[in-house]
Design an enzyme around this catalytic site. Structure first.
Site, PDB file in Angstrom:
ATOM      1  CG  HIS A 230      33.878  37.307  34.672  1.00 54.07           C
ATOM      2  ND1 HIS A 230      33.684  37.015  36.006  1.00 54.07           N
ATOM      3  CD2 HIS A 230      34.705  38.389  34.639  1.00 54.07           C
ATOM      4  CE1 HIS A 230      34.361  37.870  36.750  1.00 54.07           C
ATOM      5  NE2 HIS A 230      34.990  38.708  35.949  1.00 54.07           N
ATOM      6  NE  ARG A 272      37.295  39.831  31.939  1.00 52.20           N
ATOM      7  CZ  ARG A 272      37.409  41.066  31.470  1.00 52.20           C
ATOM      8  NH1 ARG A 272      36.773  41.422  30.350  1.00 52.20           N
ATOM      9  NH2 ARG A 272      38.172  41.951  32.076  1.00 52.20           N
ATOM     10  CE  LYS A 275      40.509  41.044  29.746  1.00 50.16           C
ATOM     11  NZ  LYS A 275      40.849  42.417  29.321  1.00 50.16           N
ATOM     12  CG  ASP A 278      42.649  38.624  40.825  1.00 53.50           C
ATOM     13  OD1 ASP A 278      42.846  38.261  42.008  1.00 53.50           O
ATOM     14  OD2 ASP A 278      42.054  39.671  40.538  1.00 53.50           O
ATOM     15  CB  CYS A 280      39.751  36.755  43.844  1.00 57.68           C
ATOM     16  SG  CYS A 280      39.473  37.420  42.183  1.00 57.68           S
ATOM     17  CE1 TYR A 281      37.551  35.847  38.336  1.00 58.15           C
ATOM     18  CE2 TYR A 281      39.594  37.104  38.350  1.00 58.15           C
ATOM     19  CZ  TYR A 281      38.226  37.044  38.141  1.00 58.15           C
ATOM     20  OH  TYR A 281      37.542  38.159  37.746  1.00 58.15           O
ATOM     21  CG  ASP A 331      45.262  40.917  41.514  1.00 54.25           C
ATOM     22  OD1 ASP A 331      45.741  39.893  40.998  1.00 54.25           O
ATOM     23  OD2 ASP A 331      44.771  41.827  40.834  1.00 54.25           O
ATOM     24  CG  ASP A 338      42.142  43.406  48.533  1.00 59.01           C
ATOM     25  OD1 ASP A 338      41.254  42.537  48.616  1.00 59.01           O
ATOM     26  OD2 ASP A 338      42.892  43.519  47.539  1.00 59.01           O
ATOM     27  CG  HIS A 341      42.388  40.047  46.106  1.00 63.69           C
ATOM     28  ND1 HIS A 341      42.056  41.358  45.860  1.00 63.69           N
ATOM     29  CD2 HIS A 341      42.336  39.405  44.904  1.00 63.69           C
ATOM     30  CE1 HIS A 341      41.819  41.515  44.571  1.00 63.69           C
ATOM     31  NE2 HIS A 341      41.972  40.354  43.966  1.00 63.69           N
TER      32      HIS A 341
END
Length: 400
Positions: A230, A272, A275, A278, A280-281, A331, A338, A341
């Site tokens: 992850h 991951r 998936k 996003d 944040c990654y 996201d 938010d 993020h």
């Protein structure tokens, strides 16, 4: 139509995300990318209005995050610092006072006044206070009690099952009293101990063995032994191993291979395998690439190697920027903004901008900043995710 009816929910969601992102990219043509003529900007005033308003007052919908209030302080304050701004004296004093009431009498910080101290909110509170900077904020942290709290979180009988073998690790760290043991606990405890200058052999003993057992066959790191690799846990494991000087024990080639393959056709990163991407990654995964580049090529302190191209650094953040309206990041284009993020999208964008700088005192080139210097962000410390100026002030304060 028959083929579409047989796709899975995940495949359908992937198609929708790709369509959203490609719709944004369709606003540009090849010459726009080549000449850096992007109609993309961070809109600093709107970002700061959104962040300052959140620090002053939150709506009742945030009641579900009652145990995460130091995190909200950190996400907002760090975002403001990344934008090169700061809060006024009233907001600063109110934040220091609030976080002081979250500090437990026996050390550590809870999610709110009177709540159980927890390593996650301790990390958030310390980073928030470091981001505020100044004697009042930094001296409000009780380092002696903090050291006692971190040692109480050490576990002496942690048992973990991997396949048919039972592995027992001594001196592993729990998130809170009687709480779970995982990679987050290792990272948050060591990050706090490192930046406060209270780390020693007793605290670090056994952590390297545990983190090594969490590296998976894919190359990334899971939350605990036997778990799926992850992005967030990989960041935590890699950063911890660097901070305790055991990073060479990891299979870094395998880890790098896993991280770089988490970037999708949308230019963003997934957390991951298989998936959705996003925002944040953008931070969690780029940090791994840039940090490992420093490990592989120590002479380029702060520079990327061939694993991350300059154009990739710029382009991967364009969709997130294009989706901003009225401040805040999200996201992905279909989601709501938010503070979480916003924090990590900006953090990832900062890492991408500064990835090619030779050192922290060398500013990035205009070509490495999507949209030009109007979108320039402050550099962050890769292992703590606080702005470098604030990190250096904290190190000066706690080490001298």
């Amino acid at each position: 139509m028959e083929e579409l009816s047989r796709i899975t929910v995940s495949q359908r969601e992937q198609f929708l995300v790709e369509n959203d992102v490609f719709g944004i990219y369709s606003c540009f043509n090849a010459s726009d990318f080549a000449s850096q003529k992007f109609l993309v900007e961070i809109q600093r005033d709107k970002q700061l209005d959104y962040l300052m308003d959140g620090l002053r007052k939150l709506s009742p919908s945030f009641s579900s995050l009652d145990a995460n209030r130091p995190w909200i302080c950190y996400w907002i304050l760090h975002s403001i610092a990344l934008l090169g701004d700061s809060v006024d004296d009233e907001l600063e004093n109110n934040t220091i006072d609030f976080l002081g009431r979250c500090q437990d009498s026996d050390g550590g910080y809870g999610g709110g006044p009177g709540q159980l101290p927890h390593l996650a909110t301790t990390y958030a509170a310390v980073n928030a206070l470091v981001t505020l900077g100044g004697d009042k904020a930094l001296s409000s942290i009780n380092r002696e009690k903090m050291s006692c709290f971190l040692r109480r979180m050490k576990d002496t009988n942690g048992g973990f099952s991997i396949a048919l073998q039972i592995l027992t690790y001594s001196l592993i760290i729990r998130m809170h009293d009687m709480g779970e043991i995982d990679i987050r606990a290792c990272y948050t405890a060591i990050s706090v101990a490192s930046i406060l200058n209270i780390m020693d052999d007793e605290l670090t003993r056994g952590l390297g063995d545990y983190i090594l057992s969490c590296q998976t066959y894919e190359g990334g790191i899971g939350g605990e032994p036997g778990s799926e690799a992850h992005g967030g846990y990989t960041y935590c494991g890699l950063a911890t191993m660097i901070l305790i000087n055991e990073v060479d024990r990891l299979n870094l080639d395998s880890l790098m291979n896993w991280v770089v393959h988490r970037q999708g056709v949308e230019m963003g990163f997934q957390g991951r395998t298989n998936k959705l991407v996003d925002g944040c990654y953008t931070f969690w995964q780029i940090q791994g690439i840039v940090t490992e580049s420093i490990i592989h090529l120590p002479t380029l302190t702060g520079g990327c190697n061939q694993y991350l191209t300059a154009s990739g650094c710029r382009d991967m953040c364009s969709c997130a920027l294009r989706s901003v309206h009225g401040g805040g990041f999200r996201d992905k284009p279909s989601k709501s903004r938010d503070f979480y993020h916003t924090c990590y999208c900006l953090s990832g964008l900062s890492v991408a901008q500064h990835a090619w700088s030779k050192d922290e005192d060398t500013p990035p080139l205009t070509r490495d900043i999507l949209g030009g210097y109007a979108n320039h962000l402050e550099p962050v410390h890769l292992l703590h995710n606080v702005v470098m100026d604030q990190y250096n002030e904290a190190i000066e304060f706690f080490f001298h």
